[in-house]
Design a protein around this motif. Structure first.
Motif, short mmCIF file in Angstrom:
data_model
loop_
_atom_site.label_atom_id
_atom_site.label_comp_id
_atom_site.label_asym_id
_atom_site.label_seq_id
_atom_site.Cartn_x
_atom_site.Cartn_y
_atom_site.Cartn_z
N ALA A 32 0.71 -1.28 -0.11
CA ALA A 32 0.05 0.19 0.13
C ALA A 32 0.84 1.48 -0.09
CB ALA A 32 -1.06 -0.02 1.57
N VAL A 33 1.92 1.31 0.62
CA VAL A 33 2.76 2.39 0.83
C VAL A 33 3.57 2.49 -0.67
CG1 VAL A 33 5.04 3.18 1.78
CG2 VAL A 33 3.18 2.38 3.08
N SER A 35 2.30 1.75 -3.69
CA SER A 35 1.52 2.07 -4.28
C SER A 35 1.07 3.73 -4.27
CB SER A 35 -0.10 1.29 -4.25
OG SER A 35 -0.83 1.84 -4.86
N ALA A 36 1.05 4.11 -2.97
CA ALA A 36 1.05 5.66 -2.81
C ALA A 36 2.22 6.41 -3.16
CB ALA A 36 0.72 5.80 -1.06
N LYS A 41 3.47 10.34 -5.82
CA LYS A 41 2.04 10.67 -5.26
C LYS A 41 2.18 11.21 -3.56
CE LYS A 41 -0.16 7.12 -6.88
NZ LYS A 41 -0.84 6.15 -7.22
N LEU A 42 2.73 10.42 -3.05
CA LEU A 42 2.80 10.31 -1.73
C LEU A 42 3.55 11.67 -1.20
CD1 LEU A 42 2.32 9.16 1.16
CD2 LEU A 42 4.57 7.82 0.91
#
Length: 182
Positions: A32-33, A35-36, A41-42
């Protein structure tokens, strides 16, 4: 030459160990991290939150973080990846299915890690509290890059060094430039 062989052996051993980490936390949170963090994007999101929620200092820190991230990406992805072609860790070293989702570009250095550390270190130089907060996902991104089989630990270490150098450039390079212009 023997030292290089030993280094590669340790790098491969650490990759196997990190990739075999089967904790439910690792299998759920790390992807999930990643992917962000994909396409930065993160880091853009954190910069927007900092700029919107804070004052002048936070806006300066957000701008420094974005500059550090972009500098790290330029050095790492547009520079170093083009100079040294390194294959990703072989699929047989990775005991889970995430290995199918890896990029085709050179493994060396980790651009995700360079961007994460460049952003975090540049932010920390201006706003230590936000720097500590950004260090948590930055560390998770670095761990995930090895866990997923996308990088060797040495790729991540060099990516982190590029990120630190980028943050240093963003923090210190404008001063001599401004002195010459003024």
């Amino acid at each position: 030459m023997h030292l290089l062989h030993d280094f590669r052996r340790v790098d491969r051993r650490l990759t196997r160990r990190a990739a075999s980490w089967t904790s439910p936390w690792a299998r759920q949170v790390l992807p999930a991290v990643e992917s962000a963090a994909e396409k930065t994007k993160l880091w853009w999101g954190i910069a927007v939150v900092m700029a919107a929620a804070g004052g002048h200092a936070e806006r300066r820190a957000a701008a420094a973080g974005v500059a550090g991230m972009l500098t790290a990406q330029l050095i790492g992805n547009a520079g170093c990846k083009q100079l040294y072609e390194r294959r990703r860790p072989p699929a047989d070293m990775i005991p889970h299915d995430d290995v199918e989702d890896r990029p085709d570009s050179s493994s060396f250095p980790s651009g995700h890690t360079a961007a994460a550390v460049g952003f975090t270190a540049a932010v920390a130089a201006t706003s230590p509290w936000w720097g500590v907060a950004a260090a948590v996902p930055a560390t998770m991104v670095a761990v995930e890059r090895v866990h997923s089989g996308a990088h060797y630990p040495s790729d991540v270490a060099v990516g982190a060094a590029i990120g630190l150098a980028s943050a240093w450039l963003v923090h210190w390079a404008p001063r001599p430039l401004l002195r010459r212009l003024l």
